[in-house]
Scaffold this motif. Structure first.
Motif, PDB file in Angstrom:
ATOM      1  N   MET A   1       0.838  -1.186   0.000  1.00  0.00           N
ATOM      2  CA  MET A   1       0.000   0.000   0.000  1.00  0.00           C
ATOM      3  C   MET A   1       0.881   1.246   0.000  1.00  0.00           C
ATOM      4  N   ARG A   2       0.650   2.137  -0.939  1.00  0.00           N
ATOM      5  CA  ARG A   2       1.420   3.373  -1.031  1.00  0.00           C
ATOM      6  C   ARG A   2       0.895   4.394  -0.034  1.00  0.00           C
ATOM      7  N   SER A   3       1.788   5.133   0.516  1.00  0.00           N
ATOM      8  CA  SER A   3       1.431   6.178   1.471  1.00  0.00           C
ATOM      9  C   SER A   3       0.801   7.356   0.735  1.00  0.00           C
ATOM     10  N   ALA A   4      -0.180   7.968   1.378  1.00  0.00           N
ATOM     11  CA  ALA A   4      -0.809   9.167   0.833  1.00  0.00           C
ATOM     12  C   ALA A   4       0.007  10.411   1.168  1.00  0.00           C
ATOM     13  N   PHE A   5       1.130  10.221   1.860  1.00  0.00           N
ATOM     14  CA  PHE A   5       1.951  11.333   2.321  1.00  0.00           C
ATOM     15  C   PHE A   5       2.367  12.289   1.201  1.00  0.00           C
ATOM     16  N   PRO A   6       2.985  11.803   0.102  1.00  0.00           N
ATOM     17  CA  PRO A   6       3.379  12.749  -0.957  1.00  0.00           C
ATOM     18  C   PRO A   6       2.189  13.490  -1.557  1.00  0.00           C
ATOM     19  N   PHE A   7       1.098  12.780  -1.812  1.00  0.00           N
ATOM     20  CA  PHE A   7      -0.079  13.414  -2.405  1.00  0.00           C
ATOM     21  C   PHE A   7      -0.666  14.467  -1.472  1.00  0.00           C
ATOM     22  N   ALA A   8      -0.720  14.149  -0.173  1.00  0.00           N
ATOM     23  CA  ALA A   8      -1.227  15.105   0.810  1.00  0.00           C
ATOM     24  C   ALA A   8      -0.387  16.382   0.797  1.00  0.00           C
ATOM     25  N   CYS A   9       0.922  16.219   0.743  1.00  0.00           N
ATOM     26  CA  CYS A   9       1.820  17.383   0.734  1.00  0.00           C
ATOM     27  C   CYS A   9       1.712  18.157  -0.581  1.00  0.00           C
ATOM     28  N   LEU A  10       1.528  17.448  -1.693  1.00  0.00           N
ATOM     29  CA  LEU A  10       1.308  18.131  -2.974  1.00  0.00           C
ATOM     30  C   LEU A  10       0.044  18.984  -2.927  1.00  0.00           C
ATOM     31  N   MET A  62      -7.294  22.090   3.224  1.00  0.00           N
ATOM     32  CA  MET A  62      -8.023  21.255   4.192  1.00  0.00           C
ATOM     33  C   MET A  62      -7.984  19.774   3.801  1.00  0.00           C
ATOM     34  N   THR A  63      -8.120  19.488   2.510  1.00  0.00           N
ATOM     35  CA  THR A  63      -8.036  18.104   2.043  1.00  0.00           C
ATOM     36  C   THR A  63      -6.630  17.557   2.258  1.00  0.00           C
ATOM     37  N   GLY A  64      -5.622  18.379   1.965  1.00  0.00           N
ATOM     38  CA  GLY A  64      -4.238  17.963   2.199  1.00  0.00           C
ATOM     39  C   GLY A  64      -3.968  17.657   3.658  1.00  0.00           C
ATOM     40  N   ILE A  65      -4.500  18.493   4.564  1.00  0.00           N
ATOM     41  CA  ILE A  65      -4.320  18.249   6.000  1.00  0.00           C
ATOM     42  C   ILE A  65      -4.997  16.939   6.400  1.00  0.00           C
ATOM     43  N   ALA A  66      -6.227  16.731   5.921  1.00  0.00           N
ATOM     44  CA  ALA A  66      -6.940  15.492   6.264  1.00  0.00           C
ATOM     45  C   ALA A  66      -6.166  14.273   5.765  1.00  0.00           C
ATOM     46  N   LEU A  67      -5.651  14.326   4.552  1.00  0.00           N
ATOM     47  CA  LEU A  67      -4.872  13.196   4.021  1.00  0.00           C
ATOM     48  C   LEU A  67      -3.564  13.024   4.778  1.00  0.00           C
ATOM     49  N   LEU A  68      -2.964  14.128   5.181  1.00  0.00           N
ATOM     50  CA  LEU A  68      -1.709  14.054   5.924  1.00  0.00           C
ATOM     51  C   LEU A  68      -1.918  13.392   7.283  1.00  0.00           C
ATOM     52  N   VAL A  69      -3.002  13.744   7.957  1.00  0.00           N
ATOM     53  CA  VAL A  69      -3.321  13.110   9.239  1.00  0.00           C
ATOM     54  C   VAL A  69      -3.527  11.609   9.032  1.00  0.00           C
ATOM     55  N   HIS A  70      -4.226  11.244   7.975  1.00  0.00           N
ATOM     56  CA  HIS A  70      -4.466   9.826   7.668  1.00  0.00           C
ATOM     57  C   HIS A  70      -3.151   9.100   7.349  1.00  0.00           C
ATOM     58  N   ALA A  71      -2.234   9.798   6.679  1.00  0.00           N
ATOM     59  CA  ALA A  71      -0.978   9.177   6.249  1.00  0.00           C
ATOM     60  C   ALA A  71       0.088   9.186   7.338  1.00  0.00           C
TER      61      ALA A  71
END
Length: 147
Positions: A1-10, A62-71
């Protein structure tokens, strides 16, 4: 499973880049507004469009923050530097997409209309390309383990 970390930061970088563009170029320098190329004398239309633009930037952040918390559980150990890199790349992608579509293709506005406007628009794209290149290198490069 790939981390959502890069996408969240983008996504964070896209939103922050848009906010910086709106605050600096629209509000502080007053070089342009969202629709100033199409409706240069209609400040109400430009203010509404600027507001909608900032709302979109807020949604990205806000979407990036939510994804970052998840990642967060899968975030790399050197997440600070890498997050900065991916955010810088996101800001660069904002410049490239917004600059190409709004400035060059649609002519909705230019970075600074008037004499030399193409140079300003191309410089905006060059800065964006530089941010994408540097940010991607920082985001992808893993720090060496100590010892």
């Amino acid at each position: 499973m790939r981390s959502a970390f890069p996408f969240a930061c983008l996504l964070l970088g896209l939103g922050v880049g848009g906010f910086i563009d709106g605050i600096v170029l629209h509000q502080l320098l007053e070089w342009h507004h969202m629709l100033s190329g199409w409706y240069p004398a209609d400040m109400q239309a430009n203010m509404v469009a600027d507001g909608l633009f900032h709302l979109l930037c807020l949604i990205f952040v806000m979407t990036g923050i939510a994804l970052l918390v998840h990642a967060a559980p899968q975030a790399p150990a050197d997440r600070g530097r890498r997050a900065f890199g991916w955010m810088l790349a996101g800001w660069g992608w904002f410049n490239l997409v917004e600059g190409t579509v709004d400035h060059l293709v649609l002519g909705v506005h230019h970075v600074r209309a008037g004499a030399g406007q193409l140079a300003y628009d191309l410089a905006f794209l060059a800065v964006g390309a530089g941010f994408v290149a540097i940010g991607t290198l920082l985001g992808r490069h893993r720090a060496k383990a100590p010892g």
